[in-house]
Motif scaffolding. Structure first.
Motif, PDB file in Angstrom:
ATOM      1  N   LEU A  95      84.904  13.475  38.289  1.00  0.00           N
ATOM      2  CA  LEU A  95      84.422  12.107  38.485  1.00  0.00           C
ATOM      3  C   LEU A  95      83.143  11.827  37.706  1.00  0.00           C
ATOM      4  CD1 LEU A  95      84.866  11.888  42.374  1.00  0.00           C
ATOM      5  CD2 LEU A  95      86.466  11.081  40.621  1.00  0.00           C
ATOM      6  N   VAL A  96      82.523  12.861  37.174  1.00  0.00           N
ATOM      7  CA  VAL A  96      81.212  12.735  36.528  1.00  0.00           C
ATOM      8  C   VAL A  96      81.345  13.068  35.041  1.00  0.00           C
ATOM      9  CG1 VAL A  96      78.819  13.526  36.550  1.00  0.00           C
ATOM     10  CG2 VAL A  96      80.119  13.413  38.696  1.00  0.00           C
ATOM     11  N   TRP A  97      80.791  12.180  34.205  1.00  0.00           N
ATOM     12  CA  TRP A  97      80.921  12.357  32.762  1.00  0.00           C
ATOM     13  C   TRP A  97      79.561  12.306  32.075  1.00  0.00           C
ATOM     14  CZ3 TRP A  97      85.545  13.526  30.519  1.00  0.00           C
ATOM     15  CH2 TRP A  97      86.682  13.382  31.331  1.00  0.00           C
ATOM     16  N   VAL A  98      79.378  13.202  31.126  1.00  0.00           N
ATOM     17  CA  VAL A  98      78.212  13.161  30.240  1.00  0.00           C
ATOM     18  C   VAL A  98      78.721  12.720  28.874  1.00  0.00           C
ATOM     19  CG1 VAL A  98      76.421  14.503  29.085  1.00  0.00           C
ATOM     20  CG2 VAL A  98      76.951  14.937  31.495  1.00  0.00           C
ATOM     21  N   PHE A 100      82.262  14.762  28.555  1.00  0.00           N
ATOM     22  CA  PHE A 100      82.668  16.015  29.195  1.00  0.00           C
ATOM     23  C   PHE A 100      82.202  16.038  30.645  1.00  0.00           C
ATOM     24  CE2 PHE A 100      78.526  17.082  27.266  1.00  0.00           C
ATOM     25  CZ  PHE A 100      77.857  17.710  28.314  1.00  0.00           C
ATOM     26  N   ASN A 101      82.910  16.801  31.464  1.00  0.00           N
ATOM     27  CA  ASN A 101      82.542  16.974  32.866  1.00  0.00           C
ATOM     28  C   ASN A 101      81.538  18.114  32.985  1.00  0.00           C
ATOM     29  OD1 ASN A 101      86.029  16.574  33.530  1.00  0.00           O
ATOM     30  ND2 ASN A 101      84.477  15.002  33.811  1.00  0.00           N
ATOM     31  N   PRO A 102      80.351  17.868  33.526  1.00  0.00           N
ATOM     32  CA  PRO A 102      79.346  18.936  33.694  1.00  0.00           C
ATOM     33  C   PRO A 102      79.574  19.693  35.006  1.00  0.00           C
ATOM     34  CG  PRO A 102      78.407  16.858  34.367  1.00  0.00           C
ATOM     35  CD  PRO A 102      79.818  16.557  33.940  1.00  0.00           C
ATOM     36  N   PHE A 103      80.663  20.447  35.072  1.00  0.00           N
ATOM     37  CA  PHE A 103      81.149  21.053  36.315  1.00  0.00           C
ATOM     38  C   PHE A 103      80.045  21.604  37.234  1.00  0.00           C
ATOM     39  CE2 PHE A 103      84.324  21.937  32.923  1.00  0.00           C
ATOM     40  CZ  PHE A 103      85.316  21.067  33.349  1.00  0.00           C
ATOM     41  N   ASP A 104      79.263  22.553  36.723  1.00  0.00           N
ATOM     42  CA  ASP A 104      78.336  23.296  37.583  1.00  0.00           C
ATOM     43  C   ASP A 104      77.163  22.469  38.094  1.00  0.00           C
ATOM     44  OD1 ASP A 104      79.992  25.417  37.183  1.00  0.00           O
ATOM     45  OD2 ASP A 104      78.693  26.454  35.760  1.00  0.00           O
ATOM     46  N   VAL A 105      76.871  21.350  37.432  1.00  0.00           N
ATOM     47  CA  VAL A 105      75.740  20.541  37.870  1.00  0.00           C
ATOM     48  C   VAL A 105      76.033  19.856  39.207  1.00  0.00           C
ATOM     49  CG1 VAL A 105      76.192  18.250  36.882  1.00  0.00           C
ATOM     50  CG2 VAL A 105      73.874  19.150  36.885  1.00  0.00           C
ATOM     51  N   PRO A 114      84.709  21.542  43.577  1.00  0.00           N
ATOM     52  CA  PRO A 114      85.864  21.802  42.711  1.00  0.00           C
ATOM     53  C   PRO A 114      85.995  20.822  41.555  1.00  0.00           C
ATOM     54  CG  PRO A 114      86.572  20.592  44.626  1.00  0.00           C
ATOM     55  CD  PRO A 114      85.073  20.794  44.782  1.00  0.00           C
ATOM     56  N   PHE A 115      87.040  21.013  40.760  1.00  0.00           N
ATOM     57  CA  PHE A 115      87.331  20.111  39.646  1.00  0.00           C
ATOM     58  C   PHE A 115      87.501  18.680  40.135  1.00  0.00           C
ATOM     59  CE2 PHE A 115      90.250  18.022  36.654  1.00  0.00           C
ATOM     60  CZ  PHE A 115      89.625  18.272  35.444  1.00  0.00           C
ATOM     61  N   GLU A 116      88.003  18.518  41.332  1.00  0.00           N
ATOM     62  CA  GLU A 116      88.233  17.180  41.895  1.00  0.00           C
ATOM     63  C   GLU A 116      86.981  16.328  41.872  1.00  0.00           C
ATOM     64  OE1 GLU A 116      89.490  15.179  46.204  1.00  0.00           O
ATOM     65  OE2 GLU A 116      90.174  17.202  45.706  1.00  0.00           O
ATOM     66  N   ILE A 117      85.837  16.921  42.166  1.00  0.00           N
ATOM     67  CA  ILE A 117      84.596  16.139  42.179  1.00  0.00           C
ATOM     68  C   ILE A 117      83.929  16.118  40.806  1.00  0.00           C
ATOM     69  CG2 ILE A 117      83.160  18.070  43.001  1.00  0.00           C
ATOM     70  CD1 ILE A 117      81.518  16.001  44.567  1.00  0.00           C
ATOM     71  N   SER A 118      83.951  17.230  40.089  1.00  0.00           N
ATOM     72  CA  SER A 118      83.299  17.235  38.772  1.00  0.00           C
ATOM     73  C   SER A 118      84.032  16.337  37.786  1.00  0.00           C
ATOM     74  CB  SER A 118      83.207  18.662  38.225  1.00  0.00           C
ATOM     75  OG  SER A 118      84.478  19.244  38.092  1.00  0.00           O
ATOM     76  N   LYS A 167      83.311  24.047  53.339  1.00  0.00           N
ATOM     77  CA  LYS A 167      82.949  22.656  53.067  1.00  0.00           C
ATOM     78  C   LYS A 167      83.472  22.322  51.678  1.00  0.00           C
ATOM     79  CE  LYS A 167      78.835  21.135  54.210  1.00  0.00           C
ATOM     80  NZ  LYS A 167      77.360  20.893  54.182  1.00  0.00           N
ATOM     81  N   TYR A 168      84.238  21.235  51.576  1.00  0.00           N
ATOM     82  CA  TYR A 168      84.902  20.858  50.327  1.00  0.00           C
ATOM     83  C   TYR A 168      84.312  19.538  49.829  1.00  0.00           C
ATOM     84  CZ  TYR A 168      88.896  20.039  47.146  1.00  0.00           C
ATOM     85  OH  TYR A 168      89.713  19.818  46.057  1.00  0.00           O
ATOM     86  N   CYS A 169      83.642  19.576  48.688  1.00  0.00           N
ATOM     87  CA  CYS A 169      83.015  18.384  48.123  1.00  0.00           C
ATOM     88  C   CYS A 169      84.017  17.641  47.249  1.00  0.00           C
ATOM     89  CB  CYS A 169      81.795  18.773  47.302  1.00  0.00           C
ATOM     90  SG  CYS A 169      80.543  19.692  48.229  1.00  0.00           S
ATOM     91  N   TYR A 170      84.163  16.333  47.467  1.00  0.00           N
ATOM     92  CA  TYR A 170      85.215  15.626  46.757  1.00  0.00           C
ATOM     93  C   TYR A 170      84.799  14.269  46.171  1.00  0.00           C
ATOM     94  CZ  TYR A 170      85.670  12.757  50.995  1.00  0.00           C
ATOM     95  OH  TYR A 170      85.420  11.916  52.055  1.00  0.00           O
ATOM     96  N   GLN A 171      83.589  13.787  46.450  1.00  0.00           N
ATOM     97  CA  GLN A 171      83.180  12.480  45.951  1.00  0.00           C
ATOM     98  C   GLN A 171      81.663  12.441  45.819  1.00  0.00           C
ATOM     99  OE1 GLN A 171      83.323   9.816  44.126  1.00  0.00           O
ATOM    100  NE2 GLN A 171      85.135   8.951  45.187  1.00  0.00           N
ATOM    101  N   VAL A 172      81.188  11.538  44.949  1.00  0.00           N
ATOM    102  CA  VAL A 172      79.741  11.349  44.778  1.00  0.00           C
ATOM    103  C   VAL A 172      79.393   9.915  45.160  1.00  0.00           C
ATOM    104  CG1 VAL A 172      79.534  13.090  42.976  1.00  0.00           C
ATOM    105  CG2 VAL A 172      80.062  10.724  42.336  1.00  0.00           C
ATOM    106  N   VAL A 173      78.123   9.685  45.440  1.00  0.00           N
ATOM    107  CA  VAL A 173      77.666   8.336  45.770  1.00  0.00           C
ATOM    108  C   VAL A 173      77.730   7.470  44.511  1.00  0.00           C
ATOM    109  CG1 VAL A 173      76.204   9.097  47.673  1.00  0.00           C
ATOM    110  CG2 VAL A 173      75.250   8.988  45.352  1.00  0.00           C
ATOM    111  N   PRO A 174      77.814   6.126  44.660  1.00  0.00           N
ATOM    112  CA  PRO A 174      77.974   5.236  43.503  1.00  0.00           C
ATOM    113  C   PRO A 174      76.908   5.391  42.422  1.00  0.00           C
ATOM    114  CG  PRO A 174      78.418   4.057  45.539  1.00  0.00           C
ATOM    115  CD  PRO A 174      77.887   5.393  45.944  1.00  0.00           C
TER     116      PRO A 174
END
Length: 330
Positions: free
Chosen positions: A214-217, A254-259, A208-212, A311-318
């Protein structure tokens, strides 16, 4: 005379190979369902369409861990003819035309008049041959139609990975700092497709948006992509107007949502998730400024309450960002 047969991928691996090495040696079959819009201008309002689908598809094309069985286009970020054209372009330019590409749904499921399409029929044929995972990063219309027409194939779907959902209806999809809130577009464009997946008990993973978020291009990332191969160069070139659009909203990238979905398909160990339950709820539409309860919409809510297990993805590794960029430039 003894008949010979071609060995399966698992049989071709040495008997002395470890279980981990076997898993790494065998590419997992996947299907990509996408509303590619890279480089497209919007039809309904000024500006450019999303580029993140392009990142997801190219990342999977570059990976040696998956075998892309097929690509199906769907409406969403742009019209179906555009999504189909760009899917063919990416296959021809960056995958040596090795992947079959099919034209899918051009609008949401109409429960009173179910119509198939070439993508749905091709996916049905592929699933009859083998079990697969599906990355559906546009509206899940093609998957929903498949399950309506061929419910017996639900057991052949190992997992559907989608970009949708939130914990509460007040978890806003805020873009920049100008007060603009985005839709949960893939879900909003076809609520019934999600309901159909849940009713057919298909394993669902949500990014979801919650995890994407967190990631920026950012600009430096596009500069790195511009020095890589032609696929990454193409992404970098077409991402610059999209980046400028986000910067105009007060963001610095920008957040690369689908990646997040494609990275999960390749390296699930980089994505942190938890089991939750998903359900559809109706609340006031949060994307309309000054909405005085005139307009409501469906929300895909994921929490510990009642609903369908997902399954709900909410965080990425450092080190996620480094890994992500490396997947495009190395």
């Amino acid at each position: 005379m003894t008949e010979t047969r071609e060995k399966t991928p698992l049989e071709s691996v040495s008997a002395t190979t470890s279980a981990t090495e076997v898993e790494e040696a065998v590419k997992r079959p996947i299907w990509i369902d996408t509303d590619l819009a890279v480089g497209m201008k919007r039809y309904s309002r000024p500006g450019f369409s999303d580029v993140d689908d392009g990142y997801a598809v190219l990342q999977l094309m570059k990976s040696d861990k998956v075998e892309i069985v097929g690509i199906s286009a769907v409406f969403g970020n742009t019209r179906i003819d555009d999504a189909y054209r760009i899917s063919n372009y990416m296959n021809e330019e960056f995958a040596s035309s090795k992947i079959p590409v099919y034209k899918g749904a051009g609008e949401a499921i109409n429960l009173s008049k179910i119509e198939t399409n070439e993508a749905v029929e091709a996916l049905a044929v592929a699933l009859r041959k083998q079990k697969m995972r599906i990355m559906a990063v546009g509206p899940a219309t093609n998957v929903g139609l498949l399950l309506l027409l061929y419910p017996e194939l639900s057991s052949q779907i190992e997992e559907v990975v989608l970009v949708a959902g939130r914990r509460k209806h007040t978890d806003y999809f805020s873009i920049g700092n100008q007060g603009n809130q985005a839709k949960d577009l893939n879900f909003d464009l076809d609520n019934d497709a999600f309901r159909i997946m849940f009713e057919n008990k298909v394993p669902v993973t949500l990014c979801p948006f919650e995890i994407s978020n967190l990631v920026w291009v950012k600009e430096q990332d596009l500069n790195a992509l511009a020095k890589a191969d032609k696929g990454s160069q193409w992404l970098a070139e077409n991402s610059r107007p999209w980046l400028a659009q986000w910067i105009s909203q007060g963001a610095d990238g920008f957040n690369p949502f689908d990646v997040l979905a494609s990275h999960y398909m390749i390296s699930p160990e980089d994505i942190i998730s938890e089991p939750l339950n998903a359900r559809l709820e109706i609340h006031i539409d949060d994307t309309i400024k000054g909405n005085e309860k005139d307009t409501f919409k469906q929300y895909l809510i994921c929490d510990k309450g009642e609903g369908y297990p997902i399954k709900y993805c909410y965080q990425v590794v450092p080190e996620f960002h480094q890994k992500l960029i490396a997947s495009f430039v190395e």
